[in-house]
Enzyme design. Structure first.
Site, short mmCIF file in Angstrom:
data_model
loop_
_atom_site.label_atom_id
_atom_site.label_comp_id
_atom_site.label_asym_id
_atom_site.label_seq_id
_atom_site.Cartn_x
_atom_site.Cartn_y
_atom_site.Cartn_z
N GLY A 254 0.81 -1.22 0.00
CA GLY A 254 0.00 0.00 0.00
C GLY A 254 0.84 1.26 0.00
CD GLU A 340 1.26 1.07 7.21
OE1 GLU A 340 1.30 0.93 5.97
OE2 GLU A 340 0.23 1.44 7.79
CE LYS A 499 -6.64 -1.91 9.17
NZ LYS A 499 -6.16 -2.60 7.98
O1 F6P Z 1 -3.39 1.07 7.75
C1 F6P Z 1 -3.10 -0.13 7.17
C2 F6P Z 1 -3.23 -0.15 5.68
O2 F6P Z 1 -3.33 -1.48 5.31
C3 F6P Z 1 -2.09 0.54 4.95
O3 F6P Z 1 -0.96 -0.23 4.86
C4 F6P Z 1 -2.75 0.80 3.64
O4 F6P Z 1 -2.00 1.71 2.89
C5 F6P Z 1 -4.08 1.34 4.10
O5 F6P Z 1 -4.39 0.52 5.23
C6 F6P Z 1 -5.18 1.33 3.11
O6 F6P Z 1 -5.50 0.04 2.67
P1 F6P Z 1 -6.37 -0.19 1.37
O7 F6P Z 1 -5.63 0.40 0.21
O8 F6P Z 1 -6.52 -1.66 1.25
O9 F6P Z 1 -7.69 0.50 1.56
#
Ligand code: F6P
Length: 530
Positions: A254, A340, A499
């Site tokens: 991400g 992160e 979460k």
């Molecule tokens: O906060 C955790 C995370 O998984 C990040 O690593 C990622 O960039 C963000 O959430 C958004 O995730 P997604 O693109 O799956 O919505």
């Protein structure tokens, strides 16, 4: 592969730190060596870096480079770039570099360039049609890596934007983010991009649903035309009603995804040619990282410096000060990239680490930060290395203001290093001294310790090419320190617990039920719901 503390060089560095590192004085180092700037400044594609104002000497570099070799850094780098499983806890390759490799080069080239071509063709169509039938407002809905990269790049390259279109970024689940924006938009002229690697992220899905509801309430019927998605989960996007979807792959993390379809808002803002220039800039830095000997390899040197500061000097934080208003979102972007990635407490084998990892990364654009927290950088009790980013040529015509900006940038790194003794302060006439205040005491208040380290990066101009190179430089530097620490820089398990607890608490917000909660959470929940 050895972890940094398992190498012989680590022991040598410890001895070197006690003998020469702890009391290293930058001012003396510059006096001793007239060639220090020349010896400790480096050229990488699009980025010049002055590392000479850091607490480091030739012997330190020597031991750090030995440590990198003992850790097999080059082999680790080559494995990463080749597409070996670098993200071991998720069993994934980490190949954001493949996204910026020219056609026919690098892994997955056919897939990468096929999505890139269609994404850029769509971006150009959207960009060129801002008239009556087209879009004047583009809203990216995403969070974390699906927000921070594009939200940083778009203002940085504002000079390249189609002025008839506005780009907006909604990330927070807090309705105060999207609600006021929706009030200002015209549904007929708005394109929403739902950006989510997983297409399951709570915040993004809540905002996407709010946008779709608003769109329909405004009389919008053509969801398919007004919503696009950038995701690896094409099926979920289709179920949401989105059929213009640009995909990517699980080997794109991400926080490393701005080069993928997640870059769509950037491509709409700057157009396909400049998006390709951004990729080319990053690719040039990839080549530098892959092929330059360690002793002149800028991401490697920066990663080594990070280990030196974090694990020997014990500095726990690094401040980033971009002297370019366009880079105002860079510190936030770098926070995710570095914290992160490297905010980890166990190594790849799951062993607890006996040393510190990611520093706190933070900052604001210069000169604003000077009038806020620089006081602490100059006279506070903690030493915080600062990273200045100066851009030689601005994209505006206000030459006088640009000179002032650059003079401020140079002055800050100079002041941090030089400091001012109490004796020197004593001889100065203090402009605001209170009547009768002891001048010797006042001199203590006006003294600066100095010897505070900084790095200055210089870009000739802030262009797609140079920005691409700068971002890739930071990515590789984070990989280097993570590899030396022996950690997995590519997972993020630390976000999961919050979460899960959030999902468990959410129904209680409706019922007010506090059964089984700790008394603090129960008390707060009661206070918020009754
Ligand atoms: O906060 C955790 C995370 O998984 C990040 O690593 C990622 O960039 C963000 O959430 C958004 O995730 P997604 O693109 O799956 O919505």
């Amino acid at each position: 592969m050895k972890r940094c503390d398992e190498t012989q060089a680590w022991g040598a560095l410890k001895g070197h730190f006690e003998a020469h590192g702890r009391d290293f004085d930058l001012r003396e180092a510059f006096e001793r060596d007239a060639g220090r700037f020349a010896a400790m400044s480096f050229e990488a594609p699009e980025v010049f870096a002055d590392l000479s104002k850091n607490r480091i000497d030739t012997a330190t570099w020597h031991f750090l480079l030995d440590m990198a070799r003992e850790c097999g850094l080059e082999a680790q780098r080559d494995a990463l770039l080749r597409g070996d499983i670098a993200n071991v806890t998720e069993g994934r390759a980490v190949l954001h570099t493949a996204l910026r490799a020219p056609r026919g080069q690098g892994p997955f080239s056919d897939e990468v360039h096929s999505v890139l071509d269609s994404m850029l063709a769509y971006a150009d169509r959207v960009r060129s049609d801002s008239g009556n039938s087209g879009f004047t407002d583009i809203v990216n809905i995403g969070i974390g890596g699906s927000d921070l990269g594009p939200a940083m790049v778009v203002p940085a390259l504002d000079a390249y934007r189609n002025p008839a279109q506005q780009l907006h970024f909604v990330s927070n689940v807090d309705g105060h983010d999207i609600a006021p924006l929706l009030q200002r938009l015209d549904a007929k002229k708005t394109l929403f991009i739902v950006a989510s690697k997983t297409f399951t992220t709570q915040e993004t899905m809540a905002n996407a649903r709010a946008a779709r509801t608003w769109f329909v309430q405004q009389g919008g019927s053509d969801v398919a035309r007004h919503f696009a998605a950038t995701t690896t989960n094409v099926k979920a996007a289709a179920e949401f009603g989105i059929h213009t979807t640009f995909g990517f792959w699980d080997w794109v993390g991400g926080r490393y995804s701005l080069w993928s379809a997640i870059g769509l808002p950037m491509a709409i803002a700057i157009g396909s040619a400049d998006f390709r220039a951004l990729l080319a800039g990053a690719h040039a830095m990839d080549r530098h990282f892959a092929h330059t000997p360690l002793a002149k390899n800028l991401p490697v040197l920066l990663g080594l410096l990070d280990v030196w500061y974090r694990n020997f000097h014990g500095f726990t934080s690094r401040s980033v000060a971009p002297y370019h208003q366009g880079l105002r979102r860079l510190p936030a972007y770098l926070q995710q990239l570095e914290m992160e990635s490297n905010g980890k407490q166990v190594d790849q084998q799951g062993r607890a680490l006996p040393f510190g990892t990611s520093p706190v990364v933070w900052g604001e654009p210069g000169t604003n930060g000077q009038h806020a927290y620089f006081q602490m950088l100059h006279q506070g009790t903690d030493v915080i290395p600062v990273e200045f980013i100066a851009v030689k040529t601005p994209s505006h015509g206000l030459a006088d203001q640009h000179d002032k900006l650059l003079a401020n940038c140079l002055a800050q790194s100079q002041a941090l290093m030089l400091g001012k003794s109490a004796a020197a302060a004593f001889t100065e006439k203090a402009p605001t001294a209170a009547a009768g205040f002891d001048p010797a005491v006042l001199a203590q208040h006006r003294a600066f310790p100095g010897n505070r380290p900084s790095t200055t990066f210089v870009l000739d101009a802030l262009t797609p090419q140079s920005l691409g190179a700068l971002i890739a430089l930071y990515e590789h530097r984070v990989f280097v320190s993570g590899a030396l620490w022996g950690i997995n820089s590519f997972d993020q398990w630390g976000v999961e617990l919050g979460k899960a607890l959030c999902n468990a608490l959410l129904p209680r917000l409706g019922t007010g039920d506090t059964t089984g909660l700790d008394s603090s959470t129960a008390g707060l929940l009661k206070r918020l719901t009754s």
